[in-house]
Design a protein around this motif. Structure first.
Motif, PDB file in Angstrom:
ATOM      1  N   PRO A  86       0.798  -1.158  -0.086  1.00 24.32           N
ATOM      2  CA  PRO A  86       0.010   0.296  -0.047  1.00 24.32           C
ATOM      3  C   PRO A  86       0.858   1.360  -0.211  1.00 24.32           C
ATOM      4  O   PRO A  86       2.003   1.241   0.337  1.00 24.32           O
ATOM      5  N   GLY A  87       0.481   2.544  -0.192  1.00 25.65           N
ATOM      6  CA  GLY A  87       0.892   3.264  -0.392  1.00 25.65           C
ATOM      7  C   GLY A  87       0.347   4.421  -1.512  1.00 25.65           C
ATOM      8  O   GLY A  87      -0.721   3.817  -2.015  1.00 25.65           O
ATOM      9  N   VAL A  88       1.305   6.021  -1.864  1.00 31.12           N
ATOM     10  CA  VAL A  88       0.805   6.295  -1.906  1.00 31.12           C
ATOM     11  C   VAL A  88       1.927   7.142  -3.742  1.00 31.12           C
ATOM     12  O   VAL A  88       2.441   6.788  -3.153  1.00 31.12           O
ATOM     13  N   LYS A 115      -3.194   6.891  -4.519  1.00 30.76           N
ATOM     14  CA  LYS A 115      -3.293   6.038  -3.306  1.00 30.76           C
ATOM     15  C   LYS A 115      -3.293   4.494  -3.986  1.00 30.76           C
ATOM     16  O   LYS A 115      -4.320   4.600  -4.750  1.00 30.76           O
ATOM     17  N   ALA A 116      -2.763   3.769  -3.242  1.00 25.69           N
ATOM     18  CA  ALA A 116      -3.375   2.123  -4.101  1.00 25.69           C
ATOM     19  C   ALA A 116      -3.031   1.387  -2.818  1.00 25.69           C
ATOM     20  O   ALA A 116      -2.559   1.639  -2.132  1.00 25.69           O
ATOM     21  N   LYS A 117      -3.732  -0.196  -3.014  1.00 28.43           N
ATOM     22  CA  LYS A 117      -3.807  -1.087  -2.114  1.00 28.43           C
ATOM     23  C   LYS A 117      -2.390  -1.827  -2.467  1.00 28.43           C
ATOM     24  O   LYS A 117      -1.988  -2.834  -1.728  1.00 28.43           O
ATOM     25  N   GLU A 138       2.909  13.230 -20.460  1.00 28.26           N
ATOM     26  CA  GLU A 138       3.133  14.570 -19.991  1.00 28.26           C
ATOM     27  C   GLU A 138       3.958  13.875 -18.788  1.00 28.26           C
ATOM     28  O   GLU A 138       4.187  14.077 -17.819  1.00 28.26           O
ATOM     29  N   ILE A 139       3.881  12.869 -18.471  1.00 33.56           N
ATOM     30  CA  ILE A 139       3.906  11.570 -17.402  1.00 33.56           C
ATOM     31  C   ILE A 139       5.765  11.176 -17.836  1.00 33.56           C
ATOM     32  O   ILE A 139       5.446  10.537 -18.265  1.00 33.56           O
ATOM     33  N   ARG A 140       6.881  11.441 -16.630  1.00 33.78           N
ATOM     34  CA  ARG A 140       7.752  11.267 -17.262  1.00 33.78           C
ATOM     35  C   ARG A 140       8.572  10.780 -15.924  1.00 33.78           C
ATOM     36  O   ARG A 140       9.748   9.733 -16.261  1.00 33.78           O
ATOM     37  N   LYS A 141       8.211  11.116 -14.800  1.00 37.76           N
ATOM     38  CA  LYS A 141       9.141  10.155 -13.941  1.00 37.76           C
ATOM     39  C   LYS A 141       7.589   9.574 -12.620  1.00 37.76           C
ATOM     40  O   LYS A 141       6.761  10.246 -13.130  1.00 37.76           O
ATOM     41  N   ILE A 142       8.430   8.617 -12.108  1.00 38.69           N
ATOM     42  CA  ILE A 142       7.374   7.991 -11.107  1.00 38.69           C
ATOM     43  C   ILE A 142       7.715   8.456  -9.758  1.00 38.69           C
ATOM     44  O   ILE A 142       8.882   7.307  -9.235  1.00 38.69           O
ATOM     45  N   SER A 143       7.239   8.875  -8.416  1.00 33.25           N
ATOM     46  CA  SER A 143       7.996   8.706  -7.014  1.00 33.25           C
ATOM     47  C   SER A 143       6.856   7.814  -6.474  1.00 33.25           C
ATOM     48  O   SER A 143       5.728   8.061  -6.280  1.00 33.25           O
ATOM     49  N   HIS A 144       6.750   7.677  -4.661  1.00 33.68           N
ATOM     50  CA  HIS A 144       6.999   6.786  -4.151  1.00 33.68           C
ATOM     51  C   HIS A 144       6.472   7.124  -2.898  1.00 33.68           C
ATOM     52  O   HIS A 144       7.489   7.197  -3.025  1.00 33.68           O
ATOM     53  N   GLN A 145       5.248   6.627  -2.146  1.00 31.01           N
ATOM     54  CA  GLN A 145       5.935   6.469  -0.337  1.00 31.01           C
ATOM     55  C   GLN A 145       5.080   5.071  -0.044  1.00 31.01           C
ATOM     56  O   GLN A 145       3.891   5.236  -0.375  1.00 31.01           O
ATOM     57  N   LEU A 194      -3.503   9.806   3.333  1.00 26.75           N
ATOM     58  CA  LEU A 194      -2.058  10.612   2.180  1.00 26.75           C
ATOM     59  C   LEU A 194      -2.350  11.337   1.761  1.00 26.75           C
ATOM     60  O   LEU A 194      -1.744  12.636   1.262  1.00 26.75           O
ATOM     61  N   GLU A 195      -3.170  10.245   0.713  1.00 24.89           N
ATOM     62  CA  GLU A 195      -3.666  10.932  -0.752  1.00 24.89           C
ATOM     63  C   GLU A 195      -3.735  11.604  -0.341  1.00 24.89           C
ATOM     64  O   GLU A 195      -3.936  13.254  -0.695  1.00 24.89           O
ATOM     65  N   ASN A 196      -4.958  12.064   0.257  1.00 24.80           N
ATOM     66  CA  ASN A 196      -6.140  12.939   0.895  1.00 24.80           C
ATOM     67  C   ASN A 196      -5.138  14.226   1.011  1.00 24.80           C
ATOM     68  O   ASN A 196      -4.955  15.818   0.876  1.00 24.80           O
ATOM     69  N   ILE A 197      -4.061  14.034   2.418  1.00 18.56           N
ATOM     70  CA  ILE A 197      -3.433  15.571   2.850  1.00 18.56           C
ATOM     71  C   ILE A 197      -2.441  15.949   1.392  1.00 18.56           C
ATOM     72  O   ILE A 197      -1.740  17.173   0.771  1.00 18.56           O
ATOM     73  N   GLU A 198      -2.138  15.050   0.495  1.00 16.26           N
ATOM     74  CA  GLU A 198      -1.370  15.579   0.014  1.00 16.26           C
ATOM     75  C   GLU A 198      -1.622  15.904  -1.864  1.00 16.26           C
ATOM     76  O   GLU A 198      -1.300  16.682  -2.368  1.00 16.26           O
ATOM     77  N   ILE A 199      -2.806  16.362  -1.872  1.00 18.57           N
ATOM     78  CA  ILE A 199      -3.537  16.569  -2.721  1.00 18.57           C
ATOM     79  C   ILE A 199      -3.691  17.545  -2.369  1.00 18.57           C
ATOM     80  O   ILE A 199      -3.803  18.424  -3.258  1.00 18.57           O
ATOM     81  N   LYS A 200      -4.354  18.006  -0.961  1.00 22.53           N
ATOM     82  CA  LYS A 200      -4.209  19.383  -0.694  1.00 22.53           C
ATOM     83  C   LYS A 200      -3.382  19.977  -0.480  1.00 22.53           C
ATOM     84  O   LYS A 200      -3.363  21.999  -0.546  1.00 22.53           O
ATOM     85  N   ARG A 201      -2.541  19.867  -0.137  1.00 22.19           N
ATOM     86  CA  ARG A 201      -1.305  20.449  -0.090  1.00 22.19           C
ATOM     87  C   ARG A 201      -0.769  20.294  -1.310  1.00 22.19           C
ATOM     88  O   ARG A 201       0.148  21.614  -1.954  1.00 22.19           O
ATOM     89  N   LEU A 202       0.021  19.736  -2.442  1.00 16.92           N
ATOM     90  CA  LEU A 202      -0.107  19.967  -3.887  1.00 16.92           C
ATOM     91  C   LEU A 202      -0.326  19.842  -4.576  1.00 16.92           C
ATOM     92  O   LEU A 202       0.764  21.310  -5.614  1.00 16.92           O
TER      93      LEU A 202
END
Length: 460
Positions: free
Chosen positions: A202-204, A219-221, A246-253, A264-272
């Protein structure tokens, strides 16, 4: 590899996505790994106007396609040429999405393996300044006749492909043809190696553009499966096609649980505030109950918009909920409507008429007696708000995840080692990372503990 037949394709179109645009020209070169064995080229009437800027780029005008065949007239021949061949193109997903879309409309089922010469060139011919067809051809001294016309670009792609066959000492073409790899479904700038480095936990995840700016958060299971699903669904709509380009790179937590990932997804969307996220970007309107002491010593209650810099007693989903609950508390604890800002007119407090107010607003009750009842309400509200932890599996077998709710409000989340739980709220706060709290987060955590009570540990 040399026994394969390759259909090297280039198309010109009226726009960037197949769902609302048409093909104006197609060229197909059938190649056996050594030489061209068959070729086909035709203009196509797209049944729509060609935009001026596209006419300027390709040189194909509305007049030129006026008497050209419609796609349905040439579909049988195009399918005959492509069927059973390996579909090759420069940025293959673009050409394949159009051709497949229009063949499907005519009842033909295209199911080819694909090779992308952009992706292959990056592996077989590394270190070149650019991998666009024009600049790549200049670097390799490939002369393009009729640039931005289907036959000219397809022939240049054919020459490029033969050069890569001859230079492919590491068998990258055979590797790409492996059905399990599914590499040609990926955007041109995302490598299979990069995707394989993504865990199955699981992660973002974060999609970034060429300027390294985050354009989408999800977010993902299972991070690997969810990210791959974006690319395997070859949707022909404009938004999806533009998004993939448009996608050139992928990162994750990595997170311990899907619940943590959702938070975390909800927090990050509002932050970024990523460009491609829409649903969770709406600003959240919340209301809070605040207290202050006036010049006469009375503790006043006031409802206002949530302010992270001002300490509040409790939070509400809406102004209507805030006013309704405050009215109930005023009646129950015999408080004054005026001192609770439920009545702003100059006339006497309406509570005096029905004897729920004892006269704090007109000097009949002193502030000490009144404040006793206010403090009793505040104490009760604090006791009603639960503080607890949600303890669940961690990112590995040596840790456990921890979500902390402080008096009904999401405080933060993190990880703890071993089996010992924090003894109280203050200790629990020290083992997690604080985050902003939103209604959505508080609701999903509350719903989760209702269905998973064994994972809730009280801190009251």
């Amino acid at each position: 590899m040399m026994n394969n037949l390759y259909a090297i394709v280039d198309i010109e179109t009226t726009g960037s996505h197949a769902n609302a645009n048409g093909i104006t020209e197609i060229a197909i070169y059938i190649h056996d790994g050594h030489q061209i064995v068959e070729e086909y080229e035709t203009l196509i009437n797209p049944r729509q106007d060609i935009p001026i800027f596209v006419q300027s780029l390709t040189g194909i005008t509305n007049e030129m396609v006026l008497k050209a065949p419609y796609f349905e007239e040439v579909a049988p021949r195009i399918f005959e040429l492509l069927d059973g061949k390996i579909f090759v193109a420069h940025n293959v997903n673009f050409d394949y999405s159009f051709v497949n879309h229009y063949l499907k409309r005519e009842g033909f089922n295209l199911n080819n393996k694909k090779l992308c010469t952009v992706r292959l060139a990056r592996k077989i011919l590394p270190g070149l300044p650019s991998y666009s067809l024009g600049k790549l051809s200049r670097s390799l001294n490939i002369k393009i006749e009729n640039r931005h016309r289907a036959a000219g670009d397809a022939l240049a792609t054919t020459i490029l492909f033969k050069m890569m066959i001859d230079a492919d000492e590491h068998q990258y073409i055979d590797e790409a043809l492996n059905a399990k790899a599914k590499e040609e479904a990926l955007p041109p700038y995302i490598s299979r190696l990069q995707l394989d480095g993504i865990p199955r936990q699981p992660g973002v995840y974060y999609f970034k553009d060429k300027k390294d700016k985050i354009i989408y958060v999800g977010k993902a299971k299972n991070l690997y499966k969810r990210i791959l699903s974006h690319f395997l669904n070859n949707n022909t709509h404009k938004n999806k096609q533009d998004f993939l380009r448009e996608i050139r790179k992928i990162s994750h937590q990595v997170c311990g649980t899907e619940l943590q990932a959702l938070i975390l997804e909800n927090i990050e969307i509002k932050r970024l505030w990523p460009e491609k996220n829409r649903a969770a970007k709406h600003p959240e309107k919340r209301y809070a109950l605040y207290t202050y002491e006036d010049q006469n010593g009375f503790i006043r209650l006031n409802i206002g918009k949530k302010n992270k810099f001002i300490k509040s007693v409790c939070l509400f989903k809406s102004i209507a909920e805030a006013q309704s609950l405050t009215r109930q508390w005023v009646q129950r604890f015999n408080l004054c409507n005026k001192l609770c800002n439920l009545q702003t007119t100059e006339i006497d407090c309406i509570g005096l008429q029905n004897e729920t107010c004892f006269g704090a607003c007109n000097g009949k009750e002193d502030f000490n007696t009144y404040n006793l009842r206010v403090n009793k309400l505040l104490e009760e509200l604090v006791l009603e708000l639960p503080s607890y932890m949600v303890i669940d599996q961690g990112r590995n077998k040596f840790e456990r995840s921890c979500i902390v709710i402080n008096k009904g409000v999401f405080y933060g989340m993190g990880y703890i080692n071993g089996q010992d739980l924090p003894a109280d709220l203050e200790i629990a706060k020290t083992v997690v990372t604080p985050y902003p709290s939103y209604l959505f987060i508080e609701k999903i955590v509350s719903d989760y503990v209702l269905t998973n009570p064994s994972k809730m540990f009280s801190l009251n």
